[in-house]
Design a protein around this motif. Structure first.
Motif, PDB file in Angstrom:
ATOM      1  N   ARG A  83       0.836  -1.212   0.000  1.00  0.00           N
ATOM      2  CA  ARG A  83       0.000   0.000   0.000  1.00  0.00           C
ATOM      3  C   ARG A  83       0.858   1.243   0.000  1.00  0.00           C
ATOM      4  NH1 ARG A  83      -5.398  -1.242   3.462  1.00  0.00           N
ATOM      5  NH2 ARG A  83      -5.898  -3.135   2.326  1.00  0.00           N
ATOM      6  N   ARG A  84       1.944   1.175   0.726  1.00  0.00           N
ATOM      7  CA  ARG A  84       2.812   2.330   0.800  1.00  0.00           C
ATOM      8  C   ARG A  84       3.434   2.616  -0.550  1.00  0.00           C
ATOM      9  NH1 ARG A  84       5.505   5.551   4.497  1.00  0.00           N
ATOM     10  NH2 ARG A  84       7.452   6.084   3.487  1.00  0.00           N
ATOM     11  N   GLY A  93       2.084   2.054  -3.200  1.00  0.00           N
ATOM     12  CA  GLY A  93       1.028   2.389  -4.151  1.00  0.00           C
ATOM     13  C   GLY A  93       0.663   1.246  -5.061  1.00  0.00           C
ATOM     14  N   LYS A  94       1.112   0.021  -4.745  1.00  0.00           N
ATOM     15  CA  LYS A  94       0.803  -1.113  -5.608  1.00  0.00           C
ATOM     16  C   LYS A  94      -0.560  -1.688  -5.287  1.00  0.00           C
ATOM     17  CE  LYS A  94       5.526  -2.705  -6.309  1.00  0.00           C
ATOM     18  NZ  LYS A  94       6.476  -3.690  -5.847  1.00  0.00           N
ATOM     19  N   PRO A 104      -4.431  -0.551  -3.593  1.00  0.00           N
ATOM     20  CA  PRO A 104      -5.206   0.592  -3.102  1.00  0.00           C
ATOM     21  C   PRO A 104      -5.418   0.498  -1.594  1.00  0.00           C
ATOM     22  CG  PRO A 104      -6.633  -0.987  -4.193  1.00  0.00           C
ATOM     23  CD  PRO A 104      -5.224  -1.466  -4.398  1.00  0.00           C
ATOM     24  N   LEU A 158      -2.542   3.154   6.869  1.00  0.00           N
ATOM     25  CA  LEU A 158      -3.007   2.728   5.559  1.00  0.00           C
ATOM     26  C   LEU A 158      -3.906   1.484   5.612  1.00  0.00           C
ATOM     27  CD1 LEU A 158       0.351   3.159   3.617  1.00  0.00           C
ATOM     28  CD2 LEU A 158      -1.381   4.889   4.099  1.00  0.00           C
TER      29      LEU A 158
END
Lengths: 1119, 489
Positions: free
Chosen positions: A645-646, A648-649, A651, A675
């Motif tokens: 998530r960090r 950005g892979k 959502p 997140l």
């Protein structure tokens, strides 16, 4: 430090199916109960006793452990929950009279009993208590006594009048139906005896366990106590299982002939009016000046502090937060607690030089604590809510631990003693419990198993609580667990686990009271002289609401303070924890590359691998970094989702309940900061509360009961409850299960957000130091003694890689500590490793100080010798060290062996030769003269062979644990290069997935419990380090090499992660090349093995063959 | 003898050489490996390492306790045995030093002597490394480090303490040759006191004497009789015994010993030996008694082609101070009893003569046991006083097997009123109890029931010990049964 994994206290919690609290008083009250705190006598804990008493219809139960009040808080807490009335007392075993049960009737009586026990304990060895009848007589007021007749009734008959004379209030004689055949006659005789002395008999069953089926365990602990095996114990054991808690009706039946013995128990119990509740919140008063309430004073201090912290004015947000916190503190009446912590911290700051300290713990990360100077974590940069840490319903005092420089903590402790007096301040106990290993060992011994079988059994539960694994391990060890004797042994051991074994001193938990401490809790001697500690542990103190403060030692604070001092001295800048520039991007750049050797917390292999993946860019990232590489998140499989998530892979989504059941964003509030992935302990707990709708009591139960081995069954019910309820409310079952797994991990290794935040601050400060002042940082690390993950050799190597010139120990230049010297000398050869960093730093225009190693690095050299050496400088010959410096000869010889005479122009061998000729003589001129006459000067110097460089390097490692001359691998490089082995620096340029061979010294071996048998090894060669991964199948095949080799060759495949640049070598085949090290120093003799075992931390081998001098220091192993 | 511990162990236990066995001794931090089998060595076990460390490398090691005292005793025995090569033998750790001055020619020179030694040790199954040198130090060095010359040997061979060796190596003085090249004075002033290198060097090269002290011998008391002519008649052995006994008893008296085991060996002309031996319950040097014990067995010795020598040996002797019972020679009870036990045991065998012993158990039938009367320690004879359980009046007569009885009593735990035993009805007039004895859980199955013992007296004044097995509703069977276990009076 984080809590050790272990046995967080089981707490009784009311639940369905439990008998309701009794409404009518029972006709009989049991007063002679021994809990496990009558060490190795009682075999049932407070909860078992309480639940049994509740089920049997008692309304009150007494506790009387032998010469101790250590178990009363547990009894108090369990009884209070169950709705019973605990009668607090103890059994006094006297040196000169029959035993007595002593029950205080009120607070003052309790104070006297506690003082009496302290008296007995202070005059005896640790764990013992010596009391005489006279001692008891002088503390007897307000205490009700029952005498306990010995088996020899004739002797007792002779003693009773004396007892009566000494204790006027004594009016009861205990009588028990023991099923010995002659009970009628015996009790009858006691009855007559009691009457003749104006007393009455009082019934008791001398309870040692809660139910008859506990007899085996009681027999086993008796055997442990008497150091016999079960088959030889004979008459030491009780003939039957009657010492259990019996129903009141049963007792009435047994004492049919003596109804007055039964009614006496009721009357006795009704006369006692003391409860431990009365000890609550007796806080010291002197933290508040006269004429002010604590709250007023706290507010004054807070606003003054705030003005200092934010000289430009307090932002509205902070203002609101402060007001809110102060209101909450006022509401819960915790002001004095904060004032006490503030007082201690203020003291540490007021010293010259001040002691560096930082608070942590649930309440530490509040704006109030920041203003009071307790922490340096700016509430404006972190988003921590105060209520998360102080819960109104828990009614527990807030928790603040303060870390101090480890070398100076003692000053703080002495201050506390001086300010509050030794009679009002004391160190808490730590209760040492039976752990799986110790339990199995001791039970096995009693059951007549050989040491070997015990060891094998113990290894079956090695660090694991997984029953399947247990059986597999047992089979590996060649044990047949279906054998009934072994089964029985295991079962008994399981029962023993968690029982207290003895009391020990807590590392730094202080309690402070308003009344004299001895009137609150007995104090006993510790194993060390001048150390005393109270009988209760932290949980007990917390339970009773007594003020406690943890004064802990932290090595990194010492290091940081030393760095600050060095920087002031050499750069003229003064920094402290709060003024270090925040959020410097270059510091994060450095961390993102995994360049964190020596940095607090994030220097382990796992953390170093995580840094490039997590890519921390701000303070809160560090908080997560600290918390994420922990067994909790790893077990809960939270790491990868977070990273994805960090990056950005994936959502960022929040699992949500069915709309019918609640707000869709209920988890967003909890997990927004991370997140959507639970990382901190509090988040997991909050999920239990909000998403699984746990009541706060259920949540507390979850928190407390999680880590306990014994509550396996309990965990499963909780799991069903939590996962079940979440699924019911529409959550994904998979997510629910993961949340629970994570809580399970936290139970063992708790890491709440507040701790993580405090630690993260130290991570940032130490990283900043490493980035900005690498020489000072390395110097501070070396001077703070071995405290981190890495040996001096690696610290020095790292410093050189950051462009610091490191200079060798020298009699004319080195102080005791490592020091900083002027600019890099032009003549100093530049090692290839230093080249790049040096260029970089010169481009930045930084001053390049060099690091001079201190005399402390020389193995076996004492501080006094070093001090007199420094005082007599400079020296031009070896002889002068003795004549002018008064350095002892053996110290001179150690310095010579460490090659510290280069400034005189002597190498190691020449200096050693010269130093051997010195003779230790009294420091009188006459003797010096006589000696010169004695043997005369040597005509011609002996010609010694020149020492080859390789041998120098080996000797450097032997004497200062590192070598600046060369890396040992350099001498073997030709050999390896011929076999196409690559160097570590080339790993960066090799393609992913290629086969390769590499060799190096083994630095660290790790087999983390969370990695399922994977072993991580760090190898070092002259160009850098290589990280190996050894999968379990390879490990099993080549275990001997993995565990034994000091120089290792590896054939394997390189594995690279494109995103974060983490490089591993996956080992296919390993070779032990330790013998090659011997070639370096002409020693042709074989080595003995010398590594830590697979179970514990690394230890030095005990017996070593004289021929086997260690050449290269051993790796450090962590398991 | 570098492997004596493991070789002795292997011989005694007849183990397979492939088992990875390590012998351990207790160290301050857990067991330390003392000796290893070849298989264990191949897996990486080394003497001096910690057992736990070795197990980390390879968990398969089987650890057993070493017996250093037994090993030392064996070395001592070899020292006596080595008397075949030299009269002057000294024990040195796990090795032997022999003074072979003027001896070698008996074995065909030094090479022959070494060959003979090696052969003998091979036959004994013990690994031995042998070296002959003009000084004891040199012989030690060569036997431990090999080779024919001293100068290339490492300085370890001087048997100096490890720190000194390390210092010498740091100075680059790694061989004995390098040390010999240095000026004596320079060396002497640098190594003095406990680390006297020069002294060690001198002893090794023979500049300083290092005499041997012979191992002390302590042969058992023994009397010998050599016959001029071989005796073939069966009486010979008994007659020889008569003639030898005074001599042996005299020796025992001299050394203040009493025999616990005695054997008569008859050496036959064909080289075979016939032995008769007996043991005694207490140490004795009473000629008549000993003679009487041994005579019958001696008479059974078969002379075959004839005995030409006899030896009477006290194989096992304990110290026995001279004592006089009393002026009027009244026989002492203990001694007479012991003699009786001796005689009975000789006639009936040790298994037939036993004495009772108290056992510490709450269960009445387990509270006593039997041990052989001979061979058990003297102190336990006669039995010690009953343990501190006097207050429990147990019946003097216990039935071998408790017998079932029918009892009328008030359930569940009331006193018994009447019982029927062997068809006779006993009305109970007095009862005391119960004494509750629970099963020994570590030995008995979990279904065994507790017993409540009562002492009861019937109308005729007879007293019995009866018990109820189990409690109603204890979940271990139906209604409790009653038994009679003993009789008072």
């Amino acid at each position: 430090m984080p809590e050790k994994p272990g046995f967080s206290r089981l707490k009784l919690v009311r639940r369905e199916g439990m008998a309701p609290p009794p409404t009518t008083p029972s006709p009989y009250v049991e007063l002679g109960v021994s809990s496990p705190f009558s060490f190795l006598r009682g075999a049932s804990d407070a909860i078992e006793l309480t639940l049994t008493a509740l089920a049997q219809g008692y309304d009150a139960i007494g506790i009387a452990d032998r010469n101790t009040l250590a178990g009363v808080v547990r009894m108090h807490s369990a009884c209070s929950t169950a709705g019973l009335r605990p009668l607090i007392g103890c059994r006094l075993d006297l040196t000169d009279a029959p035993s007595l049960l002593a029950y205080p009737m009120d607070r003052d009586g309790y104070g006297r009993l506690s003082r009496l026990l302290s008296l007995g304990k202070m005059r005896a060895e640790k764990g013992q208590c010596e009391l005489t009848l006279n001692d008891v007589a002088s503390h007897a007021e307000g205490i009700a006594f029952i005498t306990w007749p010995s088996d020899d009734l004739d002797a007792f008959e002779a003693e009773l009048p004396r007892l009566r004379d000494a204790l006027t209030s004594l009016s009861h004689v205990a009588a028990s139906w023991l099923y010995r055949g002659e009970d009628n006659a015996r009790i009858e005789r006691l009855d007559r005896l009691a009457r003749a002395n104006g007393c009455s008999i009082i019934a008791t069953n001398d309870v040692h366990y809660h139910a008859p089926d506990r007899r085996p365990l009681q027999d086993v602990v008796t055997c442990i106590r008497e150091k016999v095996t079960i088959t030889t114990a004979g008459f030491l054991l009780n003939p039957n299982a009657e010492r259990h808690l019996k129903r009141p009706e049963e007792m009435i039946r047994l004492f049919e002939r003596w109804p007055h013995a039964i009614s006496a128990t009721r009357e006795f119990a009704d006369a006692l009016h003391f409860s431990l509740e009365e000890l609550r919140y007796e806080y010291p008063r002197e933290t508040v000046p006269d004429g002010r309430t604590p709250q007023q004073y706290l507010e004054v201090l807070t606003w003054t502090g705030a003005a200092g912290r934010w000289p430009k004015g307090i932002s509205a947000k902070v203002m609101k937060q402060l007001k809110h916190e102060l209101a909450l503190i006022a509401k819960l009446d915790f002001a004095r607690y904060f004032l006490t912590v503030h007082d201690i911290v203020a003291f540490a700051r007021s010293l010259d030089p001040p002691i560096l300290c930082q608070g942590r713990g649930s309440a530490a990360n509040s704006a109030v604590c920041y203003c009071l100077g307790i922490t340096a974590v700016d509430p404006a940069t972190s988003d921590l809510l105060f209520e998360r840490f102080i819960s109104e319903e828990r009614k527990e005092p807030p928790d603040i631990d303060v870390d101090f420089e480890h070398e100076r903590r003692e000053e703080v402790i002495q201050h506390i003693y001086a300010k509050y007096g030794r009679d009002r301040a004391g160190i808490a106990a730590t209760i040492i419990h039976y752990r799986p290993r110790s339990a199995i060992r001791e039970v096995g011994k009693v059951m007549g198993l050989s040491e070997d079988v015990c060891g094998a059994l113990a290894s079956t539960v090695w660090g694991s609580m997984d029953p399947e694994l247990e059986d597999a391990r047992a089979n590996d060890a060649g044990l047949d667990l279906s054998d009934p004797h072994l089964r029985r042994t295991m079962k008994l051991a399981e029962q023993l686990i968690g029982m207290p074994r003895h009391l020990s001193q807590h590392v730094g938990g202080f309690i402070l009271t308003e009344r004299p401490l001895t009137e609150t809790v007995p104090i006993g001697n510790g194993a060390m002289d001048d150390r005393t500690f109270i009988e209760w542990d932290k949980d007990d103190i917390e339970e009773l609401g007594i003020l406690k403060i943890d004064v802990l030692a932290l090595g990194m604070l010492t290091c940081i303070r030393k760095c600050f001092d060095l920087i002031e001295l050499h750069h003229g800048e003064r920094w402290d924890l709060a003024t270090v520039p925040q959020e410097v991007p270059e510091v994060y750049d450095m961390l993102c590359q995994g360049d964190s050797l020596g940095v607090f917390q994030v220097e382990s292999r796992a953390q170093m691998n995580m840094l490039p993946r997590l890519k921390p860019r701000c303070f809160y990232d560090l908080v997560i970094e600290v918390a994420i590489v922990r067994p909790g998140p790893i077990q809960g499989d939270m790491v990868h989702p977070y990273l994805k998530r960090r990056a950005g892979k994936e959502p960022v989504t929040f699992p949500c309940p069915d709309p019918a059941h609640g707000e869709p964003d209920e988890l967003q509030k909890i997990l927004g900061r991370t997140l959507g992935v639970p990382i901190f302990q509090e988040q997991a707990m909050k999920i239990a509360l909000d998403a699984a709708k746990f009541s706060s009591e259920e949540a507390n139960q979850l928190r407390k009961a999680m880590a306990t081995f014994r509550s396996r069954g309990n965990i499963e019910t909780l799991q069903d409850k939590m996962v079940g309820r979440m699924v019911e409310r529409g959550y994904d079952p998979d997510f629910a299960q993961r949340c629970f797994d994570q809580i399970k991990g936290f139970g063992e290794y708790g890491f709440p957000e507040s701790h993580a935040a405090s630690f993260a601050h130290l991570v940032y400060v130490s990283s900043w130091l490493k980035w900005k002042y690498p020489a000072a940082f390395a110097c501070g690390l070396l001077n703070s003694q071995a405290m981190g993950f890495y040996a001096p050799a690696q610290i020095v190597r790292d410093a050189r890689e950051h462009g610091v010139e490191v200079r060798a120990v020298d009699v004319n230049c080195s102080d005791w500590d490592c020091t900083l010297e002027g600019e890099r000398s032009l003549s100093a050869p530049i090692e290839p490793v230093e080249m790049r960093a040096l260029a970089l730093r010169q481009a930045q225009g930084e001053r390049n100080l060099s690091l001079r190693l201190g005399l402390r690095q020389v193995e076996g050299l004492h501080r006094e010798a070093a001090d007199s050496l420094v005082a007599g400088r400079p020296y031009r010959t070896v002889e002068e060290l003795r004549t002018r410096g008064h350095v002892p000869v053996h110290a001179i010889q150690r310095l010579a062996a460490a090659d510290a005479f280069r400034s005189i122009g002597l190498d190691r061998r020449a200096a050693l030769w010269d130093s051997r000729a010195l003779r230790q003589a009294p420091d009188l001129p006459l003797f010096a003269y006589a000696e010169a006459r004695d043997e005369g000067a040597e005509a011609d110097p002996a010609r010694l062979p020149v020492m080859p460089l390789a041998e120098h390097v080996v000797n450097d490692y032997q004497t200062v644990r590192l070598s600046l001359k060369a890396h040992p691998m350099r001498f073997l490089r030709e050999h390896y290069a011929a076999q196409k082995f690559i160097t570590a620096d080339r790993l960066k340029i090799i393609r992913d997935g290629k086969r390769l061979a590499i060799a190096g010294l083994v630095l660290i071996r790790q087999r983390p419990g969370s990695a399922k048998g994977v072993v991580f090894i760090t190898l070092e060669d002259e160009t850098g380090i290589a990280n190996l991964v050894v999968w379990p199948d390879v490990f099993e095949k080549q275990r001997k090499i993995v565990m034994g080799a000091r120089l290792m060759a590896v054939h394997g495949i390189i594995q690279k992660d494109e995103d974060d640049g983490v490089i591993h070598v996956v080992a296919r085949r390993l070779e032990d090349h330790t013998h090659l090290l011997r070639q370096l120093s002409d020693e042709a003799l074989p080595s003995t093995l010398n590594q830590g075992d697979g179970a514990g931390s690394w230890r030095a081998p005990a017996a070593r063959h004289p021929r086997d001098v260690e050449i290269i220091p051993k790796s450090r192993d962590f398991h | 003898m570098p492997a004596i511990a493991i070789e002795r162990w292997a011989k005694a236990n007849d183990s397979s050489p492939d088992a990875p066995i390590v012998l351990t001794v207790e160290g301050t931090h857990g067991p330390i490996i003392h000796a290893v089998t070849r298989a264990a060595a191949a897996r990486g076990a080394r003497a001096g390492a910690r057992l736990t460390d070795a197990r980390a490398l390879d968990p398969a090691f089987i650890a057993l306790s070493a017996d250093p005292d037994g090993d030392a005793a064996l070395v001592q025995r070899f020292a006596h045995w080595a008397g075949r090569w030299s009269p002057l033998v000294e024990v040195d750790g796990d090795g032997l030093r022999l003074d072979v001055s003027g001896v070698a020619h008996l074995f065909g020179g030094e090479a022959g002597l070494i060959r003979d030694m090696v052969q003998c040790f091979v036959a004994a199954g013990i690994t031995a490394r042998v070296a002959i040198a003009p000084t004891a130090g040199a012989a030690w060095a060569l036997s431990h480090f090999g080779g024919d010359e001293l100068t290339p040997l490492p300085v370890h061979a001087l048997r100096l303490d490890p720190d000194t060796v390390r210092t010498l190596e740091r100075l680059g003085l790694k061989t004995i040759g390098a040390l010999l090249d240095l000026p004596r004075l320079a060396l002497a002033r640098r190594f003095r006191g406990g680390e006297d290198v020069v002294d060690a060097l001198d002893r090794m090269i023979g500049r300083k004497p290092e005499p041997l002290t012979a191992a002390p011998t302590d042969p058992p008391p023994r009397a010998l009789l050599k016959l001029e002519e071989p005796a073939t008649h069966p009486e010979a052995a008994v007659q020889a015994l008569e003639r030898l006994m005074p001599g042996l008893v005299h020796q025992l008296q001299e050394r203040q010993l009493g025999a616990r085991r005695l054997s008569l060996a008859g050496y036959r002309v064909d080289g075979s030996v016939a032995v008769a031996s007996v043991a005694t319950a207490i140490p004795s040097r009473e000629p008549k008694h000993l003679q009487r014990l041994l005579a019958d067995k001696a008479a059974e010795l078969n002379p075959e082609f004839g005995f030409d020598a006899f030896a009477l040996t006290a194989d096992w002797a304990e110290s026995l101070a001279s004592a006089q019972d009393s002026l009027v020679e009244e026989p002492s009870g203990t001694r007479e009893m012991a003699r009786l036990v001796d005689r009975l045991t000789v006639k009936l065998g040790p298994r037939a003569v036993r004495r009772p012993r108290e056992e510490e158990s709450h269960l009445p039938e387990r509270a006593s046991g039997w041990v052989a009367a001979i061979g058990s320690s003297l102190q336990a004879y006669p039995s010690t006083q009953p343990a501190a359980r006097e207050e429990l009046s147990r019946p003097p007569r216990l039935l071998d097997r408790p017998e079932a009885i029918a009892v009328i009593y008030a359930t569940p735990e009331g006193l018994p009123r009447r019982f029927v035993w062997r068809r006779a009805v006993h009305d109970i007039t007095r009862a005391e109890g119960p004494e509750r004895i629970a099963p020994e859980w570590w030995r008995q199955p979990s279904t065994s029931r507790l017993r409540d013992y009562y002492r009861v007296e019937d109308a005729d004044g007879w007293r019995y010990w009866i018990y109820r097995e189990g409690l109603a509703g204890d979940g271990r069977g139906g209604a409790p049964n009653w038994f009679i276990h003993g009789l008072f009076g």
